[in-house]
Design a protein around this motif. Structure first.
Motif, PDB file in Angstrom:
ATOM      1  N   ALA A 124      -6.955  -8.749 -12.781  1.00  0.00           N
ATOM      2  CA  ALA A 124      -7.103  -7.358 -13.218  1.00  0.00           C
ATOM      3  C   ALA A 124      -7.077  -6.426 -12.023  1.00  0.00           C
ATOM      4  O   ALA A 124      -6.618  -5.277 -12.122  1.00  0.00           O
ATOM      5  CB  ALA A 124      -8.424  -7.187 -13.971  1.00  0.00           C
ATOM      6  N   GLN A 125      -7.558  -6.913 -10.867  1.00  0.00           N
ATOM      7  CA  GLN A 125      -7.538  -6.168  -9.611  1.00  0.00           C
ATOM      8  C   GLN A 125      -7.322  -7.154  -8.466  1.00  0.00           C
ATOM      9  O   GLN A 125      -7.805  -8.296  -8.520  1.00  0.00           O
ATOM     10  CB  GLN A 125      -8.846  -5.410  -9.386  1.00  0.00           C
ATOM     11  N   VAL A 126      -6.613  -6.704  -7.422  1.00  0.00           N
ATOM     12  CA  VAL A 126      -6.413  -7.521  -6.226  1.00  0.00           C
ATOM     13  C   VAL A 126      -6.629  -6.653  -4.994  1.00  0.00           C
ATOM     14  O   VAL A 126      -6.102  -5.538  -4.913  1.00  0.00           O
ATOM     15  CB  VAL A 126      -5.002  -8.136  -6.172  1.00  0.00           C
ATOM     16  N   LEU A 150      -4.433  -3.651  -3.586  1.00  0.00           N
ATOM     17  CA  LEU A 150      -3.000  -3.781  -3.848  1.00  0.00           C
ATOM     18  C   LEU A 150      -2.674  -3.078  -5.159  1.00  0.00           C
ATOM     19  O   LEU A 150      -3.544  -2.929  -6.028  1.00  0.00           O
ATOM     20  CB  LEU A 150      -2.599  -5.258  -3.937  1.00  0.00           C
ATOM     21  N   PHE A 151      -1.441  -2.644  -5.292  1.00  0.00           N
ATOM     22  CA  PHE A 151      -1.010  -1.893  -6.466  1.00  0.00           C
ATOM     23  C   PHE A 151      -0.101  -2.759  -7.339  1.00  0.00           C
ATOM     24  O   PHE A 151       0.706  -3.539  -6.839  1.00  0.00           O
ATOM     25  CB  PHE A 151      -0.269  -0.618  -6.041  1.00  0.00           C
ATOM     26  N   GLY A 169       3.452  -9.070 -13.093  1.00  0.00           N
ATOM     27  CA  GLY A 169       2.407  -9.850 -12.448  1.00  0.00           C
ATOM     28  C   GLY A 169       2.344  -9.719 -10.943  1.00  0.00           C
ATOM     29  O   GLY A 169       1.499 -10.356 -10.298  1.00  0.00           O
ATOM     30  N   TYR A 170       3.199  -8.896 -10.346  1.00  0.00           N
ATOM     31  CA  TYR A 170       3.220  -8.732  -8.891  1.00  0.00           C
ATOM     32  C   TYR A 170       2.313  -7.590  -8.450  1.00  0.00           C
ATOM     33  O   TYR A 170       2.194  -6.561  -9.123  1.00  0.00           O
ATOM     34  CB  TYR A 170       4.646  -8.463  -8.402  1.00  0.00           C
ATOM     35  N   TRP A 171       1.688  -7.784  -7.288  1.00  0.00           N
ATOM     36  CA  TRP A 171       0.846  -6.785  -6.638  1.00  0.00           C
ATOM     37  C   TRP A 171       1.402  -6.537  -5.243  1.00  0.00           C
ATOM     38  O   TRP A 171       1.854  -7.474  -4.572  1.00  0.00           O
ATOM     39  CB  TRP A 171      -0.598  -7.283  -6.554  1.00  0.00           C
ATOM     40  N   TYR A 172       1.334  -5.277  -4.789  1.00  0.00           N
ATOM     41  CA  TYR A 172       2.051  -4.913  -3.557  1.00  0.00           C
ATOM     42  C   TYR A 172       1.227  -3.935  -2.719  1.00  0.00           C
ATOM     43  O   TYR A 172       0.486  -3.101  -3.249  1.00  0.00           O
ATOM     44  CB  TYR A 172       3.401  -4.278  -3.902  1.00  0.00           C
TER      45      TYR A 172
END
Length: 619
Positions: free
Chosen positions: A30-32, A45-46, A51-54
């Motif tokens: 839910a958050q990274v 990360l956004f 499913g990718y976070w950047y």
């Protein structure tokens, strides 16, 4: 995510201006956030979608430690995990990642374009046991030795991060990370650069069919595994189930990284028969497509060589012919037939093989089983190989599996006579295939190569011990299995380089150098056109004749695997032939002062356990 073959697109990578670009696939989050070093810096990360976070930031530098903090969608405890695509894990698989910039290494191999398949003389080694120090830097000190031996390609068993400091490498749990106890990613770059400076190609063994049991945290991020299939080593990697796209990209990126960022020349893909994929485009074919794109970009030649327990030419068939496009495959059946020729007990999978008859078939057809019934498999097995070059097949008399998967890890040097070792080597190097030797084989090393691990979980250690006993139950019924966890098992498996100076071992080393030189320099042996091969077995005599030719030049290699003298008949026209090699000569530790002349009737008597190789140019 679109794969850009010019750079790595996942994990933590540095841009040209020194900023860190971070991309993580974590659809279960839910958050990274990324936690940087000991400075207690936490950066969010956004979400990118799918499913990718950047994140792109200038707050992390090379060699900083970092980890991801993950809040799961399902709630519960917050997870702190290393980067699945981390290149360096100084703290091991249970610790944090270390940021590593692959682009800062000063490569000096700009003129290196790779090796053609036909030119590969492969030397398989295990980093931890090849030298006393057991790391990449120590391998580099032996490169001149390998060049003098005649080797053209060094094949390194897997280096992906595993738990502890002792492992064959097939228990890796971070496919992008270079084993910390071997020296890490920078040391590997130095080694590959040094190999290229010596004219040696580098083949890296990679495992895309499973991850190891300890330190495997990938399920915390996403659907890396599937319950659709099972492997002998645990859950199958998800190449065709729901949410598989990112998993496929992960392993494609991994293959590209080794070739692009570490200048590896070829990948040896472990046990690809355990890769389960019913997608319209098989993952191996997709890796091949991206590899070819990378080759066009870099101007270098890359190869994909598979270990395959299926006599299925679909794997090595060109993609234009609906194959997966792999460049070559290991042929265990050549090895199995050869072992039975030497008197190896017909137990386990050896029970399917009939010595010289099957060795002759393998010399001609590569596969022994091409559709006939296999008693061991209890079904018809295999398909014929048609027009593929001999360069599509890698053969050997020993390798890490065939030695290490014996209960005691005995090498051939302790199982057969000195004379038979020479016959086995000649069979490999006279074959119309790519030859591979296992480290130390060339001097008849007697130290075993046993199975070893260094897990920290006692329950897992005990499970490995039990599994090890069960794995080769068909081969051995008595005796104690060496404890894989005991450090002494690892120490026993190290090469003894002092033997290279001892008379008997020095003789074998010289013999191998001669064989390798013949294979590389003689136009008939160097020609891997399988159309110019004829093998004949003499089962009652336990002998084989192998004929190979190119234009008007012909070689006849005769092998006597029996413990008695045997007489074989050849074309009397070979009366004026030259002797290229006679393993029974005194110079090779035999009892013959000089090679026998060839009688006018072509009846040649071979010494017990010997090889005679003749050459003639036809007018």
């Amino acid at each position: 995510m679109e794969i850009d073959i010019r750079k790595q697109n996942i994990g933590l990578n540095f841009t040209e201006n020194g900023e860190a670009e971070i991309r993580l696939w974590a659809p279960l989050a839910a958050q990274v956030s990324i936690l940087i070093g000991d400075r207690e810096i936490s950066l969010a990360l956004f979400e990118e979608g799918y499913g990718y976070w950047y994140l792109q930031t200038n707050q992390i530098k090379a060699l900083d430690r970092y980890a991801f903090k993950i809040n799961l969608i399902t709630g519960g405890e917050m997870l702190h995990r290393a980067d699945p695509a981390s290149l360096f894990l100084e703290e091991g698989p249970h610790g944090r990642s270390t940021a590593f910039d692959v682009n800062t290494f000063n490569w000096t191999d700009a003129d290196w374009k790779g090796k053609d398949l036909n030119d590969l003389i492969i030397y398989e080694l295990h980093t931890g046991t090849f030298t006393p120090d057991g790391d990449f830097a120590a391998i580099a000190t032996k490169l001149d030795y390998l060049v003098e031996l005649g080797i053209t390609a060094v094949e390194i068993m897997p280096v992906a991060q595993f738990p502890g400091n002792r492992n064959w490498g097939y228990d890796g749990v971070f496919p992008f990370a270079v084993q910390n106890t071997y020296g890490g990613p920078l040391a590997l770059q130095h080694l590959v650069n040094a190999c290229h400076a010596k004219g040696l190609a580098v083949i890296l063994d990679v495992v895309y069919n499973h991850l190891g049991p300890e330190g495997n945290y990938f399920s915390d991020f996403g659907d890396y595994f599937t319950d659709k299939y099972h492997t002998p080593w645990g859950k199958a990697i998800n190449f065709d189930d729901a949410n598989c796209d990112a998993v496929r990209d992960f392993f494609i990126e991994n293959a590209l990284m080794w070739l692009r960022d570490f200048h590896i020349d070829a990948l040896r893909l472990d046990a690809v028969h355990a890769i389960k994929d019913l997608s319209p485009v098989h993952i191996l074919a997709e890796i091949k497509t991206h590899t070819e794109k990378l080759s066009q970009f870099t101007g270098r030649t890359y190869q994909l060589i598979v270990e395959l327990d299926l006599n299925d030419d679909r794997y090595i068939r060109h993609q234009s012919k609906y194959g997966y496009g792999m460049d070559a495959q290991w042929v265990d059946e050549f090895h199995h037939a050869l072992r039975v020729c030497t008197g190896q007990a017909k137990e386990g999978y050896y029970s399917d093989f009939n010595g010289v008859a099957d060795l002759a078939k393998s010399c001609q057809d590569a596969y022994v089983y091409t559709g006939q019934y296999s008693a061991h498999r209890q079904k018809k097995f295999g398909v014929p190989v048609k027009d593929d070059s001999g360069a599509k097949f890698v053969v050997f008399s020993q390798n890490h599996d065939q030695v290490g998967n014996r209960m005691l890890g005995e090498r051939s040097s302790t199982l057969v006579s000195f004379e038979m070792l020479k016959v086995m080597a000649a069979a490999v190097f006279c074959s119309p295939f790519l030859p591979l030797i296992f480290m130390g084989e060339e001097w008849a090393e007697t130290n075993p190569f046993q199975f070893f691990v260094s897990h920290s979980d006692e329950e897992l250690v005990e499970a490995v011990r039990k599994g090890r006993k069960a794995e080769f139950a068909a081969f051995h019924n008595n005796g104690d299995t060496p404890d894989p966890q005991d450090e002494s098992t690892f120490e026993r498996s190290k090469l003894d380089w002092k033997k290279t100076g001892e008379p008997k071992h020095k003789t074998m080393l010289s013999y191998y150098k001669t064989l390798i030189a013949l294979r590389k320099q003689h136009p008939v042996l160097a020609n891997l056109d399988r159309k110019n091969v004829y093998a004949e077995a003499f089962s009652k005599k336990n002998c084989m004749i192998l004929k190979r030719w190119k234009d008007k030049e012909e070689i006849i290699a005769m092998f006597n695997f029996s413990i008695q003298k045997q007489t074989l008949s050849i074309d009397p026209a070979f009366q004026q032939a030259s002797v290229l090699l006679d393993s029974a000569l005194l110079k090779w530790g035999g009892s013959n002062a000089e090679s026998n002349s060839i009688p006018a009737d072509g009846q040649i008597t071979l010494f017990p356990e010997s090889t005679l190789i003749l050459f003639k140019t036809h007018v």
